[in-house]
Design an enzyme around this catalytic site. Structure first.
Site, short mmCIF file in Angstrom:
data_model
loop_
_atom_site.label_atom_id
_atom_site.label_comp_id
_atom_site.label_asym_id
_atom_site.label_seq_id
_atom_site.Cartn_x
_atom_site.Cartn_y
_atom_site.Cartn_z
N HIS A 35 0.95 -1.36 -0.13
CA HIS A 35 -0.06 0.03 0.10
C HIS A 35 1.00 1.16 -0.04
CE1 HIS A 35 -3.43 2.50 1.31
NE2 HIS A 35 -2.69 3.30 1.69
N GLU A 36 1.67 1.15 0.98
CA GLU A 36 2.61 2.39 0.95
C GLU A 36 3.50 2.91 -0.16
OE1 GLU A 36 1.78 4.70 3.11
OE2 GLU A 36 0.49 3.52 4.38
N HIS A 74 1.74 4.38 -2.85
CA HIS A 74 1.75 5.83 -2.62
C HIS A 74 3.21 6.26 -3.27
CE1 HIS A 74 -1.76 6.55 -0.53
NE2 HIS A 74 -1.49 6.20 0.45
N HIS A 118 3.39 6.72 -6.68
CA HIS A 118 2.63 7.92 -7.27
C HIS A 118 3.70 8.98 -7.15
CE1 HIS A 118 -1.60 10.02 -7.01
NE2 HIS A 118 -0.83 9.99 -8.18
#
Ligand SMILES: [Zn+2]
Length: 728
Positions: A511-512, A515, A518
């Site tokens: 998940h992290e 990010h 991104h």
């Protein structure tokens, strides 16, 4: 859940940043002779006053001392204000170049100081840094106000916005202008006279309160330790929990004993395995009481004041509630739309949770325990049910999930999708020896980004998991490559032993990293639109969609290998893990959704003068029919997402909103029959990961997926459709 920390140079103008008054007041600090000498040293040796000659321009953490920050902040704020003054003093009529470009280039030093400071206060803080943080919060808010509420500056932006159709702007420029205009208006730039002053006061006070809120939570987490000494204290705890507890004990001066802390990665395994019901109850009660102990660190009065000030802030801007104000600038657009989605999952989730509870009660009864299931029993009996139903237990899974291997797995996934490679950099300064740093290169071997990976829990780190940026990608000031950081709070394995993750931990890592990608893959011109600078209920999409890859057999067979034997995870165990994915989702969905609904309830108030947060939370949960055996994922007194900073206030629903997108979006790869389908990966890169905030989120999603999102995949994945399909 996880948060993204954002601190962009452009976001800074709006979110943080100095009025001349406080700056001047701080400079007067150095009164005595001794202080004067120190100040001189701090000025001469202050790394923030010099060009960094580190590799890729990473922060020289080894040379940065807490004493450097105040003078650095002062100089950076002064420089920023001078840049803003140059824009407003310009006698020429406003143009995109002399106003927006100039704004985008302003505040660079301040951005750097704030981001480095933020990385330290979040990941390796101390009393000195915390003191500076408390002192700087109102100063930065005042600085922010001096810019956001600057009438001359806004007049120029407003004039450009009025003639936007005639300015021959590129698509990206048009979006930058629109974002500046929206954000300035939402910050209060149109206010005048007394209202403007009041807004400034409100924002400054909110900055102070939210800093206090998070420091209180951190203090409660730091102070608590459940020390286990006897075999009866340790009953039921498997080796990996004991090893992590022994390590935590060592770090807290309890050598030879075992310590459970209030970090999620310490307490959840304890609640899952401890056969000692009294200790489970004791630990659970401490966990849910963070910030709620009626002592100096109690957050209830702070919550009341925050909620009231937010209502006032919304009212000043013409909104009835803070939720209406917040949601106006999101994909969801209205509190109703967000609430509708939450309620769509709430009812089926409650039904599923009730079924789950019955299973737990039966399990307890089968062991001769004639008990009512209490919240501190849930994890414990759920693990037993899971074992019975799927012949699966956490202890069997964990040896296959080594942190290092899972990190390789995220790098592999990024490589297969986007062609990037990761190369460890051993020779760059870091703020803690546990931090690892990587250079990221593209297919052609060109430098793309620097990535910091900080995975372990420590007393000086705040809880949770998050991504932040030390430098954001942009092209306006030359080719600026990003420096991105991921933080997790995994319990570190004992000396010489690998760190073993739960399957949930592995998902958090992905998940992290989503990010992180991104930020790292961002390819835009303007800082305002860089990386994760997107609408709040869209920002979780690139993070959450990446979690789907950790659930794929292709990844697991390759990277889930036993830490002792090196054997890949057996197919039978893999099948069981995947089959068990919808297990306990009633519980997970209820604990998440109740938090999101309570968040929305606080921020839908029109008056909070008599707010009693404990009572309010109780009443709201009663209205919703909250099962008494389940607690909110984040109770109000430690709900940092919504009370420590503005980020997720009236916005906790964003995770669920984005889940509609990630569940539906990942289905595209499933439908293509290839989890690395090159065509889809290319669209995902172009429309999502590299696009930052340069596109309207819904348009970007549709361009990637070929159609609008549907909620079905989310319900199916959580096992709330009764289809028996798998999850997240
Ligand atoms: Zn996230």
């Amino acid at each position: 859940m996880k948060t993204v920390l954002k601190c962009g140079a452009s976001a800074l103008i709006l979110a943080m940043a100095g009025a001349m008054g406080p700056v001047a007041a701080m400079a007067a600090d150095a009164a005595t002779q001794v202080a004067q000498v120190e100040t001189d040293t701090v000025t001469r040796d202050n790394p923030f006053f010099h060009q960094w000659n580190t590799r890729f321009g990473v922060p020289p953490y080894d040379a940065i001392k807490p004493a450097h920050f105040k003078p650095a902040y002062e100089r950076a704020m002064e420089a920023h204000l001078a840049e803003i003054k140059a824009i407003t003093d310009n006698k020429d009529a406003p143009t995109f170049a002399n106003t927006i470009d100039a704004l985008e280039k302003s505040g660079q030093m301040l951005g750097t100081v704030a981001r480095v400071f933020g990385s330290l206060t979040a990941s390796n803080t101390n009393d000195q840094l915390q003191k500076i943080q408390r002192e700087m919060a109102p100063v930065m808010a005042a600085h922010s106000n001096a810019i956001n509420l600057n009438a001359d500056l806004f007049a120029r932006i407003d004039a450009l916005y009025a003639q936007r159709d005639n300015l021959k702007l590129s698509k990206e420029q048009a979006r930058v202008l629109e974002r500046y205009h929206t954000e300035f208006v939402r910050a209060g730039a149109k206010l005048e006279g007394k209202d403007r002053e009041r807004m400034a006061t409100v924002l400054q006070r909110l900055a102070v309160l939210s800093t206090q809120f998070s420091q209180n939570v951190l203090a409660d987490e730091k102070e608590y330790k459940l020390v286990l000494t006897s075999e009866s204290d340790l009953a039921g705890l498997p080796e990996f929990v004991r090893a992590a507890a022994a390590q935590a004990a060592k770090e807290r001066g309890e050598d030879g004993k075992y310590v459970i802390t209030l970090s999620r990665s310490s307490i959840e395994p304890f609640l899952t395995f401890s056969a000692n019901r009294a200790l489970r109850e004791q630990a659970w009660k401490a966990w849910v009481a963070r910030g709620d102990n009626g002592d100096a660190q109690d957050n209830n009065a702070i919550i009341k004041e925050i909620v009231q000030l937010r209502i006032e802030r919304a009212n000043l801007l013409g909104y009835k509630t803070f939720a209406e104000y917040k949601l106006a600038d999101t994909m969801a657009k209205t509190p109703q739309a967000a609430t509708d989605l939450l309620l769509q999952v709430w009812e089926p989730a409650k039904v599923r949770a009730a079924e789950e509870k019955d299973d737990l009660a039966k399990m307890a009864a089968s062991e001769g325990q004639n008990i009512q299931i209490e919240p501190w029993d849930w994890y414990y009996y759920a693990e037993k049910v899971r074992k019975a139903k799927y012949d699966l237990n956490e202890e069997e899974i964990k040896p296959y999930f080594q942190l290092d291997k899972m990190l390789e797995a995220v790098f592999f996934t990024a490589n297969q999708l986007f062609g990037v490679t990761f190369h460890e950099l051993k020779d760059v300064p870091r703020y803690h020896p546990d931090v690892k740093v990587y250079e990221v290169k593209d297919k052609k071997g060109q430098h793309v980004a620097v990535f910091y990976s900080d995975n372990f829990a420590r007393p000086s780190k705040r809880s949770g998991a998050w991504m932040s940026s030390l430098r954001e990608q942009e092209k306006l000031s030359g080719k600026v490559t990003p420096i991105v950081m991921n933080n997790n709070n995994f319990a570190k394995g004992a000396e010489g032993q690998p760190t073993l993750l739960s399957f949930d931990d592995a998902s958090t890592l992905f998940h992290e990293f989503g990010h992180g990608l991104h930020g790292m893959l961002s390819n835009v011109t303007y800082p305002q639109l860089s990386g994760t600078s997107v609408l709040r209920d869209y920002v979780e999409f690139p993070a959450q969609i990446l979690e789907h890859w950790v659930e794929q057999p292709e990844i697991l067979r390759r990277f889930a290998v036993h830490y002792k034997t090196g054997e890949p995870i057996p197919q039978a165990l893999l099948d069981k893990i995947l089959a068990a994915q919808t297990f306990n989702q009633g519980f997970a969905t209820v604990s998440f959704t109740s938090s999101a609904l309570v968040d929305m309830a606080y921020h839908s108030l029109t008056d909070a003068k008599d707010l009693d947060p404990d009572k309010f939370e109780r009443d709201e949960l009663a209205k919703l029919g909250m099962p008494k055996e389940i607690v909110m994922r984040h109770r109000s007194p430690h709900f940092s997402h919504i009370f420590s900073g503005d980020g997720y206030s009236a916005g906790y629903y964003s995770y669920m909103w984005a889940e509609v997108l990630d569940a539906d979006g990942f289905d595209a790869f499933t439908e293509a029959g290839n989890i690395f389908d090159p065509k889809l990966a290319k669209k995902l890169y172009e429309e999502v990961y590299s696009a930052g905030g340069s596109k309207d989120p819904m348009e970007a999603y549709v361009a990637f997926r070929g159609r609008a999102p549907k909620v079905d995949a989310l319900l199916r994945n959580r096992g709330l459709l009764g289809t028996g399909a798998r999850v997240n």
